[in-house]
Design a protein around this motif. Structure first.
Motif, mmCIF file in Angstrom:
data_model
loop_
_atom_site.group_PDB
_atom_site.id
_atom_site.type_symbol
_atom_site.label_atom_id
_atom_site.label_comp_id
_atom_site.label_asym_id
_atom_site.label_seq_id
_atom_site.Cartn_x
_atom_site.Cartn_y
_atom_site.Cartn_z
ATOM 1 N N UNK A 56 49.851 37.843 62.394
ATOM 2 C CA UNK A 56 50.548 37.889 61.106
ATOM 3 C C UNK A 56 49.795 38.745 60.096
ATOM 4 N N UNK A 57 48.461 38.785 60.198
ATOM 5 C CA UNK A 57 47.626 39.550 59.275
ATOM 6 C C UNK A 57 46.979 40.722 59.996
ATOM 7 N N UNK A 58 46.548 41.706 59.223
ATOM 8 C CA UNK A 58 45.800 42.808 59.792
ATOM 9 C C UNK A 58 44.328 42.443 59.937
ATOM 10 N N UNK A 59 43.567 43.248 60.670
ATOM 11 C CA UNK A 59 42.142 42.960 60.831
ATOM 12 C C UNK A 59 41.382 43.199 59.536
ATOM 13 N N UNK A 60 40.457 42.306 59.171
ATOM 14 C CA UNK A 60 39.656 42.523 57.962
ATOM 15 C C UNK A 60 38.711 43.691 58.149
ATOM 16 N N UNK A 61 38.386 44.353 57.032
ATOM 17 C CA UNK A 61 37.457 45.477 57.076
ATOM 18 C C UNK A 61 36.507 45.415 55.902
ATOM 19 N N UNK A 62 35.727 46.474 55.693
ATOM 20 C CA UNK A 62 34.800 46.487 54.553
ATOM 21 C C UNK A 62 35.507 46.314 53.214
ATOM 22 N N UNK A 63 36.724 46.852 53.104
ATOM 23 C CA UNK A 63 37.577 46.614 51.942
ATOM 24 C C UNK A 63 38.961 46.221 52.464
ATOM 25 N N UNK A 64 39.777 45.693 51.564
ATOM 26 C CA UNK A 64 41.119 45.294 51.967
ATOM 27 C C UNK A 64 41.330 43.807 52.010
ATOM 28 N N UNK A 65 40.250 43.032 52.038
ATOM 29 C CA UNK A 65 40.378 41.588 52.029
ATOM 30 C C UNK A 65 40.308 40.967 53.407
ATOM 31 N N UNK A 157 44.324 46.696 44.094
ATOM 32 C CA UNK A 157 43.356 46.326 43.053
ATOM 33 C C UNK A 157 43.709 46.980 41.714
ATOM 34 N N UNK A 158 44.048 48.265 41.731
ATOM 35 C CA UNK A 158 44.418 48.924 40.476
ATOM 36 C C UNK A 158 45.683 48.307 39.883
ATOM 37 N N UNK A 159 46.631 47.993 40.741
ATOM 38 C CA UNK A 159 47.859 47.377 40.266
ATOM 39 C C UNK A 159 47.622 46.001 39.676
ATOM 40 N N UNK A 160 46.694 45.233 40.285
ATOM 41 C CA UNK A 160 46.370 43.911 39.752
ATOM 42 C C UNK A 160 45.722 44.023 38.382
ATOM 43 N N UNK A 161 44.809 44.977 38.228
ATOM 44 C CA UNK A 161 44.162 45.173 36.933
ATOM 45 C C UNK A 161 45.179 45.573 35.869
ATOM 46 N N UNK A 162 46.095 46.461 36.236
ATOM 47 C CA UNK A 162 47.122 46.890 35.285
ATOM 48 C C UNK A 162 48.060 45.737 34.942
ATOM 49 N N UNK A 163 48.389 44.916 35.928
ATOM 50 C CA UNK A 163 49.274 43.777 35.672
ATOM 51 C C UNK A 163 48.613 42.791 34.718
ATOM 52 N N UNK A 187 31.477 36.357 48.637
ATOM 53 C CA UNK A 187 30.082 36.482 48.186
ATOM 54 C C UNK A 187 29.897 36.482 46.679
ATOM 55 N N UNK A 188 30.960 36.686 45.917
ATOM 56 C CA UNK A 188 30.876 36.743 44.461
ATOM 57 C C UNK A 188 31.827 35.703 43.886
ATOM 58 N N UNK A 189 31.383 34.977 42.866
ATOM 59 C CA UNK A 189 32.208 33.961 42.219
ATOM 60 C C UNK A 189 32.790 34.498 40.923
ATOM 61 N N UNK A 190 33.954 33.974 40.533
ATOM 62 C CA UNK A 190 34.583 34.375 39.283
ATOM 63 C C UNK A 190 36.043 34.716 39.484
ATOM 64 N N UNK A 191 36.600 35.476 38.538
ATOM 65 C CA UNK A 191 38.004 35.854 38.623
ATOM 66 C C UNK A 191 38.222 37.247 38.061
ATOM 67 N N UNK A 255 39.317 41.220 48.428
ATOM 68 C CA UNK A 255 39.394 42.670 48.293
ATOM 69 C C UNK A 255 38.766 43.124 46.984
ATOM 70 N N UNK A 256 39.059 42.419 45.896
ATOM 71 C CA UNK A 256 38.545 42.796 44.578
ATOM 72 C C UNK A 256 37.024 42.909 44.590
ATOM 73 N N UNK A 257 36.362 41.878 45.140
ATOM 74 C CA UNK A 257 34.895 41.868 45.139
ATOM 75 C C UNK A 257 34.316 42.899 46.105
ATOM 76 N N UNK A 258 35.044 43.230 47.167
ATOM 77 C CA UNK A 258 34.543 44.238 48.105
ATOM 78 C C UNK A 258 34.527 45.625 47.477
ATOM 79 N N UNK A 259 35.250 45.802 46.375
ATOM 80 C CA UNK A 259 35.326 47.097 45.700
ATOM 81 C C UNK A 259 34.424 47.155 44.463
ATOM 82 N N UNK A 260 33.589 46.116 44.286
ATOM 83 C CA UNK A 260 32.649 46.066 43.152
ATOM 84 C C UNK A 260 33.371 46.206 41.814
#
Length: 269
Positions: A56-65, A157-163, A187-191, A255-260
């Motif tokens: 149902x999901x794609x394989x996880x990678x360094x980014x993408x979630x 990620x850009x779309x989420x920030x804009x939203x 690995x990172x806490x917050x929102x 995904x958000x945290x993987x993109x710093x």
């Protein structure tokens, strides 16, 4: 006999009567082994098994979630092997928390499958209604479904920030994870800066009046969570409550945290 068109969450009795639906078992636990052995020990009659992480999901990678969208061609091959054809109605179910079933509902709708319902309460509701299980995997002929991505709105990620800057970006994780006090997976806490928190508890999925009340003040919500699974569950609840299906940031916090990207902590501003 079909359930009511307005009902996305259907009862065990409705599911039993909906004999033309293709039944899909997606039982799953975050971080746990696949539950194919549980499927083999007993599943809804005629149900096919899909491995949630792999199929149902794609394989996880360094980014993408941790649970990215699947490759459309790979998903099409999986669904054809499951025997799906264009126009087939689908019933999905899990252990009962609605997590993997909701994300499967969302993924199939994104892929262009129009009539997808979720068994409310999962397999536990089925057995509680004294309905039969079977152990033999069905032998369905190869289907001819064509996957058509884009059936539901997706944010990156850009779309989420804009939203978050213009509308209501809703973090559906627990308040402690939202505030950054506790993070059991990533690995990172917050929102995400600008996001609001509306946690949908496990017992709230079937309480659509509570769902309407929770989201009524939000004119244009979009959802995210840790990896796009809980957010799909909230999207299912909101849709079942009569609102338009909201956009999902499918990569979500993983995904958000993987993109710093910038991180916020504490209560809503």
């Amino acid at each position: 006999m079909r359930p009511l068109r307005s009902s996305l969450l259907i009862s065990a009795d409705q599911a039993a009567a909906w004999t033309e639906a293709v039944r899909i078992d997606v039982r799953w636990t975050l971080g746990g082994p696949p539950k194919e052995a549980e499927y083999a020990a007993g599943h809804l009659p005629g149900a096919v098994w899909l491995d949630f992480d792999r199929d149902v999901c794609g394989p996880p990678g360094p980014v993408g979630g941790r649970h990215p969208l699947p490759d459309p061609e790979a998903l099409q091959a999986v669904l054809r092997t499951a025997g799906l054809n264009d126009g087939d109605p689908v019933l999905v179910y899990d252990d009962g928390d609605g997590m993997s079933a909701a994300r499967t509902w969302w993924t199939l709708r994104w892929a262009g499958v129009e009539d997808v319902r979720v068994l409310s309460g999962g397999i536990g509701a089925w057995t509680a209604a004294d309905l039969p299980l079977e152990t033999q995997a069905p032998q369905r002929p190869e289907g001819g479904l064509t996957v058509r991505p884009g059936g539901l709105p997706v944010l990156d990620a850009d779309g989420a920030a804009a939203w978050a800057a213009e509308h209501d970006l809703v973090d559906v994780r627990s308040p402690e994870r939202y505030r950054g006090e506790f993070e059991p997976v990533d690995p990172v806490a917050g929102h995400i800066p600008g996001a609001v928190n509306r946690f949908l508890g496990e017992d709230d999925l079937g309480d659509l009046d509570a769902v309407r009340t929770r989201y009524e003040p939000l004119a244009a919500p979009a959802f995210y969570c840790g990896s796009g699974v809980g957010a799909a569950r909230s999207a299912l609840a909101l849709t079942a409550a009569g609102r338009p299906t909201p956009p999902l940031y499918i990569g979500s916090w993983s995904d958000w945290t993987s993109r710093d990207r910038e991180v916020a902590r504490g209560e809503e501003s």
